[in-house]
Design a protein around this motif. Structure first.
Motif, short mmCIF file in Angstrom:
data_model
loop_
_atom_site.label_atom_id
_atom_site.label_comp_id
_atom_site.label_asym_id
_atom_site.label_seq_id
_atom_site.Cartn_x
_atom_site.Cartn_y
_atom_site.Cartn_z
N PRO A 12 26.62 38.51 34.74
CA PRO A 12 27.33 38.32 36.01
C PRO A 12 28.85 38.31 35.80
O PRO A 12 29.35 37.81 34.79
N LEU A 13 29.57 38.90 36.78
CA LEU A 13 31.03 38.96 36.71
C LEU A 13 31.65 38.33 37.96
O LEU A 13 31.05 38.31 39.03
N THR A 14 32.87 37.85 37.80
CA THR A 14 33.65 37.32 38.92
C THR A 14 34.36 38.47 39.64
O THR A 14 34.32 39.62 39.20
N ARG A 15 35.05 38.14 40.73
CA ARG A 15 35.85 39.15 41.43
C ARG A 15 36.96 39.69 40.54
O ARG A 15 37.48 40.79 40.77
N GLY A 16 37.35 38.94 39.53
CA GLY A 16 38.37 39.40 38.59
C GLY A 16 37.82 40.21 37.45
O GLY A 16 38.53 40.50 36.48
N LYS A 17 36.53 40.57 37.51
CA LYS A 17 35.84 41.41 36.51
C LYS A 17 35.67 40.70 35.17
O LYS A 17 35.49 41.34 34.14
N LEU A 18 35.71 39.37 35.20
CA LEU A 18 35.51 38.58 33.99
C LEU A 18 34.12 37.96 34.00
O LEU A 18 33.52 37.76 35.06
N PRO A 19 33.56 37.65 32.80
CA PRO A 19 32.26 36.97 32.76
C PRO A 19 32.30 35.70 33.62
O PRO A 19 33.24 34.91 33.54
N ALA A 20 31.27 35.55 34.45
CA ALA A 20 31.29 34.48 35.46
C ALA A 20 30.91 33.11 34.90
O ALA A 20 31.19 32.09 35.53
N ILE A 21 30.26 33.05 33.75
CA ILE A 21 29.81 31.78 33.19
C ILE A 21 30.78 31.31 32.12
O ILE A 21 31.05 32.05 31.16
N ARG A 22 31.31 30.13 32.28
CA ARG A 22 32.29 29.60 31.32
C ARG A 22 31.60 29.25 30.01
O ARG A 22 30.42 28.93 29.95
N SER A 23 32.38 29.33 28.95
CA SER A 23 31.85 29.06 27.61
C SER A 23 31.40 27.60 27.48
O SER A 23 32.12 26.68 27.91
N PRO A 24 30.23 27.35 26.90
CA PRO A 24 29.81 25.96 26.67
C PRO A 24 30.61 25.30 25.56
O PRO A 24 30.47 24.08 25.34
N HIS A 25 31.43 26.07 24.85
CA HIS A 25 32.19 25.53 23.73
C HIS A 25 33.66 25.33 24.08
O HIS A 25 34.46 25.07 23.17
N THR A 159 35.04 43.54 43.61
CA THR A 159 36.14 42.88 42.91
C THR A 159 37.27 42.60 43.90
O THR A 159 37.19 42.96 45.06
N THR A 160 38.31 41.96 43.40
CA THR A 160 39.44 41.63 44.27
C THR A 160 40.12 42.89 44.81
O THR A 160 40.78 42.84 45.84
N HIS A 161 39.97 44.01 44.12
CA HIS A 161 40.62 45.24 44.56
C HIS A 161 39.68 46.20 45.27
O HIS A 161 40.10 47.27 45.71
N GLY A 162 38.42 45.84 45.39
CA GLY A 162 37.48 46.72 46.08
C GLY A 162 36.17 46.85 45.32
O GLY A 162 35.90 46.11 44.36
N ARG A 163 35.36 47.81 45.75
CA ARG A 163 34.02 47.97 45.20
C ARG A 163 33.93 49.18 44.27
O ARG A 163 34.56 50.21 44.48
N TYR A 164 33.14 49.03 43.23
CA TYR A 164 32.82 50.13 42.32
C TYR A 164 31.60 50.86 42.87
O TYR A 164 30.59 50.22 43.21
N VAL A 165 31.68 52.19 42.96
CA VAL A 165 30.59 52.96 43.57
C VAL A 165 30.30 54.19 42.73
O VAL A 165 31.17 54.75 42.06
N LEU A 166 29.05 54.64 42.78
CA LEU A 166 28.68 55.89 42.11
C LEU A 166 29.34 57.07 42.83
O LEU A 166 29.39 57.11 44.05
N ALA A 167 29.85 58.02 42.06
CA ALA A 167 30.44 59.21 42.64
C ALA A 167 29.34 60.07 43.24
O ALA A 167 28.28 60.26 42.62
N PRO A 168 29.53 60.59 44.45
CA PRO A 168 28.51 61.44 45.07
C PRO A 168 28.19 62.66 44.21
O PRO A 168 29.09 63.30 43.67
#
Length: 268
Positions: A12-25, A159-168
């Motif tokens: 899972p990713l955040t709107r900033g394209k970073l891993p959404a789960i914080r490190s347990p360490h 994401t914060t800048h828009g959506r990633y989509v498959l090219a037609p």
């Protein structure tokens, strides 16, 4: 889930394209770094999985996720991502065409994902070994490479800048990376400078001129501008001006248009 079903390990990713789960360490870094051996989520791309139960657990842990990442370099596809950007004076699409022409490999029909910034991601498959490293701009200006230890933002992600989509019309499965391209991806950065033989133009210079001279209709100005930018970056701008102008005129541009484009590249 559909990506995982097709053999693409996801996180899972955040709107900033970073891993959404914080490190347990966090606050207590592991030495050597933990890559998921502790059994808890929060290890970024090392959490990526194709197992349906694991995927559901990851996204249940991060209900705020708005997208997903696909781990590169992992079986069964050993995915390689080419991030072709079009900003800061670089054009990754033109740069890739230049590399393909210079090194004699085809750009295969493959999965293409459009990014919100106007660029695109090309998905290719590679061999299990040697691993393709991640890099930013090493292959060429405007081309970032996602290899082992990296990930691509999956199509449909928001994401914060828009959506990633498959090219037609793009392929439904990633194509194998051409052998010549794999060689470039795996090659280390050059460490030594070798002078060309006396009287012979440097190979990059000859390739830039050829790249402009073979430009098809609709790409003449873009290719000339890109090649002129690369020439000035290499310290060959003044030396190559006349040859680039001649090459551009061969494609049908007027001398005035060609020199204006080269001057714009010199200014940039």
């Amino acid at each position: 889930m559909r990506a995982a079903e097709h053999g693409y390990p996801v996180i899972p990713l955040t709107r900033g394209k970073l891993p959404a789960i914080r490190s347990p360490h966090r606050g207590h870094p592991e030495v050597p770094p933990c890559r998921g051996g502790c059994g808890r989520p929060g290890h970024g791309v090392h959490d990526a999985s194709t197992d349906p139960l694991t995927v559901r657990r990851l996204f249940a842990t991060a209900p705020w996720a708005t997208g997903y990442g696909i781990a590169c370099g992992r079986a069964p596809h050993h995915l390689i991502g080419l991030d072709l950007d079009t900003k800061n004076g670089a054009d990754g699409v033109i740069a890739l065409r230049f590399l393909a022409e210079e090194h004699g490999f085809p750009i295969p029909q493959t999965v293409v994902v459009r990014t919100p910034s106007g660029g695109c991601h090309l998905w290719l498959t590679g061999p299990p070994a040697p691993p393709v490293p991640n890099s930013a701009g090493r292959l060429a200006p405007g081309i970032d490479v996602r290899g082992a230890g990296g990930y691509l933002v999956g199509p449909g992600s928001l994401t914060t800048h828009g959506r990633y989509v498959l090219a037609p019309g793009c392929a439904s499965h990633p194509a194998p990376a051409p052998a010549a391209l794999l060689h470039l991806l795996a090659a280390p950065p050059p460490t030594a400078h070798r002078d060309p033989a006396p009287g012979a133009p440097p190979q990059p210079a000859a390739a830039l001129v050829r790249f402009v001279r073979t430009a098809p209709d609709g790409q003449r100005n873009a290719r000339l501008f890109w090649a002129a930018c690369r020439a000035y970056e290499s310290g060959l701008g003044r030396e190559l001006t006349e040859r680039l102008t001649e090459a551009a005129c061969h494609t049908g541009l007027s001398e005035q248009e060609a020199r204006a484009t080269i001057a714009s590249a010199a200014h940039r």
